[in-house]
Write an enzyme that holds these catalytic residues in place. Structure first.
Site, PDB file in Angstrom:
ATOM      1  N   GLY A  56       0.859  -1.187   0.000  1.00  0.00           N
ATOM      2  CA  GLY A  56       0.000   0.000   0.000  1.00  0.00           C
ATOM      3  C   GLY A  56       0.887   1.225   0.000  1.00  0.00           C
ATOM      4  N   GLU A  57       0.677   2.084   0.940  1.00  0.00           N
ATOM      5  CA  GLU A  57       1.431   3.336   1.011  1.00  0.00           C
ATOM      6  C   GLU A  57       2.072   3.395   2.392  1.00  0.00           C
ATOM      7  OE1 GLU A  57       3.293   6.428   1.068  1.00  0.00           O
ATOM      8  OE2 GLU A  57       2.474   5.875  -0.900  1.00  0.00           O
ATOM      9  N   SER A  58       3.399   3.224   2.416  1.00  0.00           N
ATOM     10  CA  SER A  58       4.060   3.048   3.712  1.00  0.00           C
ATOM     11  C   SER A  58       4.004   4.299   4.583  1.00  0.00           C
ATOM     12  CB  SER A  58       5.507   2.585   3.515  1.00  0.00           C
ATOM     13  OG  SER A  58       6.226   3.509   2.747  1.00  0.00           O
ATOM     14  N   CYS A  88       6.052  -5.489   0.016  1.00  0.00           N
ATOM     15  CA  CYS A  88       6.125  -4.149  -0.571  1.00  0.00           C
ATOM     16  C   CYS A  88       6.124  -3.064   0.510  1.00  0.00           C
ATOM     17  CB  CYS A  88       5.012  -3.989  -1.599  1.00  0.00           C
ATOM     18  SG  CYS A  88       5.444  -2.763  -2.830  1.00  0.00           S
ATOM     19  N   ARG A 115      12.585   3.287  -1.291  1.00  0.00           N
ATOM     20  CA  ARG A 115      11.208   3.278  -1.795  1.00  0.00           C
ATOM     21  C   ARG A 115      11.179   3.623  -3.286  1.00  0.00           C
ATOM     22  NH1 ARG A 115       7.774   7.194   1.687  1.00  0.00           N
ATOM     23  NH2 ARG A 115       6.124   6.282   0.418  1.00  0.00           N
ATOM     24  N   ILE A 148       4.844  -3.431  -7.836  1.00  0.00           N
ATOM     25  CA  ILE A 148       4.058  -2.206  -8.037  1.00  0.00           C
ATOM     26  C   ILE A 148       4.703  -1.084  -7.222  1.00  0.00           C
ATOM     27  CG2 ILE A 148       1.787  -1.112  -7.836  1.00  0.00           C
ATOM     28  CD1 ILE A 148       0.611  -4.020  -7.745  1.00  0.00           C
ATOM     29  N   ARG A 149       5.308  -0.139  -7.912  1.00  0.00           N
ATOM     30  CA  ARG A 149       6.040   0.958  -7.235  1.00  0.00           C
ATOM     31  C   ARG A 149       6.839   0.389  -6.055  1.00  0.00           C
ATOM     32  NH1 ARG A 149       3.255   5.558  -5.353  1.00  0.00           N
ATOM     33  NH2 ARG A 149       5.099   6.714  -5.969  1.00  0.00           N
ATOM     34  N   HIS A 185       4.467  -8.533  -4.808  1.00  0.00           N
ATOM     35  CA  HIS A 185       3.123  -8.940  -4.365  1.00  0.00           C
ATOM     36  C   HIS A 185       2.812 -10.362  -4.814  1.00  0.00           C
ATOM     37  CE1 HIS A 185       1.556  -4.937  -3.148  1.00  0.00           C
ATOM     38  NE2 HIS A 185       2.476  -4.513  -3.986  1.00  0.00           N
ATOM     39  N   GLU A 187       0.395 -12.149  -3.639  1.00  0.00           N
ATOM     40  CA  GLU A 187      -1.067 -12.307  -3.541  1.00  0.00           C
ATOM     41  C   GLU A 187      -1.770 -11.865  -4.818  1.00  0.00           C
ATOM     42  OE1 GLU A 187       0.680  -9.938  -2.313  1.00  0.00           O
ATOM     43  OE2 GLU A 187      -0.410  -8.053  -2.583  1.00  0.00           O
TER      44      GLU A 187
HETATM   45  N1  GLN Z   1       5.497   2.786  -3.137  1.00  0.00           N
HETATM   46  C1  GLN Z   1       4.881   2.338  -1.919  1.00  0.00           C
HETATM   47  C2  GLN Z   1       5.594   2.925  -0.693  1.00  0.00           C
HETATM   48  O1  GLN Z   1       6.672   3.402  -0.813  1.00  0.00           O
HETATM   49  C3  GLN Z   1       4.877   0.814  -1.833  1.00  0.00           C
HETATM   50  C4  GLN Z   1       4.075   0.250  -2.985  1.00  0.00           C
HETATM   51  C5  GLN Z   1       3.373  -1.041  -2.695  1.00  0.00           C
HETATM   52  O2  GLN Z   1       3.209  -1.435  -1.534  1.00  0.00           O
HETATM   53  N2  GLN Z   1       2.883  -1.673  -3.726  1.00  0.00           N
HETATM   54  O3  GLN Z   1       5.065   2.911   0.367  1.00  0.00           O
END
Ligand code: GLN
Length: 209
Positions: A56-58, A88, A115, A148-149, A185, A187
């Protein structure tokens, strides 16, 4: 068996559900027959024998973990030997160092993460990588992984072990005992082996009490 009280209850696997793709992890765990619990508050961790930190978004996760006093009980669960899997953004929360200054959150794996380390063109990609089995003597097996990112693990310290690298050598998975951090990921790729490892380790942890 007179007097011998056996713990036979199936272990409960917690999934941090404050932010991010926790539903996909709950679905993956359900597909392998695991009992699950969404964790948002410290009391939700009671009786949990394994834990998944989703992606997600850390930055958002960090704030929520701190606001709801989740850091100390997660660290205590790890110290008790329960398996912890961070994917992630979840792996970013596990690192002892975050490149460019963010303060570490859980510091459970001796590694530095950067990141969003894969350039713009590669914001998202799927690949097959080779990962060391999490089981003793298990060797290395191919694994389908979606990025993903994603963060890169730029350095692993002496307390941790590298368990997967991309063909160009970038480290994308590391382990410190019962705590595993991966950049990708599983999942989303339909990959269940890491979740199965969490379930098996959680069952052992629950039996040990
Ligand atoms: N870019 C997100 C972060 O730095 C991590 C991306 C993800 O969990 N898919 O938090």
């Amino acid at each position: 068996m007179a007097g011998a009280k056996r713990r036979s209850a199936a272990p409960v696997i917690g999934v941090m559900a404050v932010q991010g793709d926790f539903r996909e992890h709950l679905d993956t765990l359900a597909s392998i027959g695991a009992l699950t619990r969404e964790v948002r508050l410290p009391e939700d961790l009671e009786g949990v024998s394994g834990l998944i930190l989703p992606g997600g978004e850390s930055t958002a996760m960090r704030k929520l973990y701190e606001r709801w006093n989740l850091v100390a009980p997660i660290k205590a669960l790890a110290a008790s030997g329960a398996p912890i899997l961070g994917t992630c953004a979840g792996a970013i929360l596990l690192a002892t160092k975050i490149t460019d200054g963010d303060t570490p959150v859980l510091s459970l794996i001796d590694m530095e993460v950067q990141r969003n380390a894969f350039g713009r063109q590669l914001e998202s990609f799927e690949t097959t990588l080779t990962m060391q089995s999490l089981k003793p003597g298990g060797g290395a097996t191919p694994l389908r992984a979606v990025f993903i990112r994603a963060p890169e693990i730029v350095r692993v310290g002496p307390a941790a072990t590298v368990i997967a690298q991309l063909p160009d050598g970038k480290i994308v998975a590391a382990r410190q005992g019962n705590v595993v951090g991966i950049s990708f990921h599983p999942e989303i790729a339909g990959e269940t082996r890491l979740h199965r490892w969490v379930l098996e380790q959680a069952a052992q942890h629950a039996r040990r009490g």
